[in-house]
Design a protein around this motif. Sequence first.
Motif, mmCIF file in Angstrom:
data_model
loop_
_atom_site.group_PDB
_atom_site.id
_atom_site.type_symbol
_atom_site.label_atom_id
_atom_site.label_comp_id
_atom_site.label_asym_id
_atom_site.label_seq_id
_atom_site.Cartn_x
_atom_site.Cartn_y
_atom_site.Cartn_z
ATOM 1 N N TRP A 96 0.847 -1.184 0.000
ATOM 2 C CA TRP A 96 0.000 0.000 0.000
ATOM 3 C C TRP A 96 0.885 1.237 0.000
ATOM 4 C CZ3 TRP A 96 -4.224 -0.811 4.387
ATOM 5 C CH2 TRP A 96 -5.072 -1.869 4.039
ATOM 6 N N PHE A 97 0.756 2.068 -1.023
ATOM 7 C CA PHE A 97 1.424 3.363 -1.051
ATOM 8 C C PHE A 97 0.379 4.439 -0.764
ATOM 9 C CE2 PHE A 97 4.830 1.906 -4.355
ATOM 10 C CZ PHE A 97 5.407 1.086 -3.398
ATOM 11 N N ASP A 98 0.761 5.442 -0.011
ATOM 12 C CA ASP A 98 -0.167 6.513 0.336
ATOM 13 C C ASP A 98 -0.532 7.314 -0.908
ATOM 14 O OD1 ASP A 98 -1.692 8.387 1.619
ATOM 15 O OD2 ASP A 98 -0.018 9.349 2.664
ATOM 16 N N ILE A 104 -5.282 4.688 -1.086
ATOM 17 C CA ILE A 104 -3.988 4.029 -1.270
ATOM 18 C C ILE A 104 -3.849 3.577 -2.719
ATOM 19 C CG2 ILE A 104 -3.712 3.206 1.096
ATOM 20 C CD1 ILE A 104 -4.772 0.432 -0.057
ATOM 21 N N PHE A 105 -2.617 3.486 -3.176
ATOM 22 C CA PHE A 105 -2.284 2.694 -4.347
ATOM 23 C C PHE A 105 -1.922 1.324 -3.792
ATOM 24 C CE2 PHE A 105 -0.693 7.017 -5.556
ATOM 25 C CZ PHE A 105 -1.645 7.288 -6.522
ATOM 26 N N GLY A 106 -2.627 0.281 -4.205
ATOM 27 C CA GLY A 106 -2.409 -1.017 -3.584
ATOM 28 C C GLY A 106 -2.429 -2.175 -4.559
ATOM 29 N N ALA A 107 -1.807 -3.270 -4.169
ATOM 30 C CA ALA A 107 -1.823 -4.519 -4.928
ATOM 31 C C ALA A 107 -1.522 -5.652 -3.954
ATOM 32 C CB ALA A 107 -0.807 -4.501 -6.062
ATOM 33 N N LEU A 108 -1.907 -6.856 -4.341
ATOM 34 C CA LEU A 108 -1.692 -8.042 -3.508
ATOM 35 C C LEU A 108 -1.021 -9.116 -4.355
ATOM 36 C CD1 LEU A 108 -2.226 -9.523 -0.784
ATOM 37 C CD2 LEU A 108 -4.420 -10.267 -1.743
ATOM 38 N N TYR A 109 0.119 -9.605 -3.871
ATOM 39 C CA TYR A 109 0.916 -10.565 -4.633
ATOM 40 C C TYR A 109 1.331 -11.747 -3.764
ATOM 41 C CZ TYR A 109 1.802 -6.466 -7.632
ATOM 42 O OH TYR A 109 1.688 -5.361 -8.418
ATOM 43 N N PRO A 122 -2.690 -3.829 -9.378
ATOM 44 C CA PRO A 122 -2.547 -2.462 -8.872
ATOM 45 C C PRO A 122 -3.792 -1.621 -9.100
ATOM 46 C CG PRO A 122 -0.508 -3.149 -9.915
ATOM 47 C CD PRO A 122 -1.504 -4.249 -10.169
ATOM 48 N N MET A 123 -4.223 -0.942 -8.033
ATOM 49 C CA MET A 123 -5.453 -0.160 -8.067
ATOM 50 C C MET A 123 -5.316 1.025 -7.119
ATOM 51 S SD MET A 123 -8.058 -2.327 -5.572
ATOM 52 C CE MET A 123 -8.962 -0.839 -5.103
ATOM 53 N N VAL A 124 -6.259 1.937 -7.187
ATOM 54 C CA VAL A 124 -6.327 3.038 -6.244
ATOM 55 C C VAL A 124 -7.699 3.014 -5.584
ATOM 56 C CG1 VAL A 124 -7.071 4.663 -8.032
ATOM 57 C CG2 VAL A 124 -6.069 5.533 -5.926
ATOM 58 N N GLY A 145 1.614 3.677 2.830
ATOM 59 C CA GLY A 145 0.167 3.647 3.001
ATOM 60 C C GLY A 145 -0.247 2.670 4.087
ATOM 61 N N ALA A 146 0.499 1.572 4.214
ATOM 62 C CA ALA A 146 0.208 0.608 5.274
ATOM 63 C C ALA A 146 0.454 1.219 6.649
ATOM 64 C CB ALA A 146 1.062 -0.638 5.087
#
Length: 222
Positions: A96-98, A104-109, A122-124, A145-146
């Motif tokens: 998570w990026f602020d 957040i700009f976030g993704a799960l891997y 990647p999504m916002v 962001g986290a």
Amino acid sequence: AGRPPHVEAGAEVRGARRHASELIRTVAFTLERVGVAPNELDGIVVGDGPGSFTGLRIGWATAKGLAQEAGLELVAVPSLLAAAAGASLREPVAAWFDALRGEIFGALYVVHPDRVETLVAPMVGRPLDFIAKAPVPAALVVGDGAVRYAPEAESWSGRPPVGLDRLPPGAPLLLSLLERPGAARVLDDPLTAEPHYGRLAEAQVRWEAIHGPLPDPPGPAH
């Protein structure tokens, strides 16, 4: 600099608003350490979005200029993926990026030794919207962001979040991930390629709020 997955040299710039003035100098310093000129490279890997509009523009303009001058292949790997890989877990890791505005700009891997599995691209969005979209809980959430939304991150993953200052530098991780299936996208035309911004720049949002949507750019002449 190096040949994936091995990194021979790297450098990192810390501090707000230093990237624009230090980026070229940092690239030159890194190449000097391994005794390689830009035209001797096989290609360039650049961090993909979503992320800060200004930061992406600076990074991509630099990478595209170097690639064009030396005739190099340009490949993009999500910066969010690099952050997730820095956690060194073989379980689902969210980055998570602020993104400000409560988002957040976030993704799960899941970063496997031989491939990358993308569970949430990647999504916002707001942290709780991201959590609702994820098919499984994250074992860990990393990124600034986290840290900013630590209660949501820790409640979801069961672990305190990890900030960017506790992760390895992102650029070497981008290079190390380059050849793993599922990690990168090759940019067929580096001159016209663009990162995934995730959303419009703040300046465009404000302009369109007053004047209406900007027109689409004209198509190619026939």
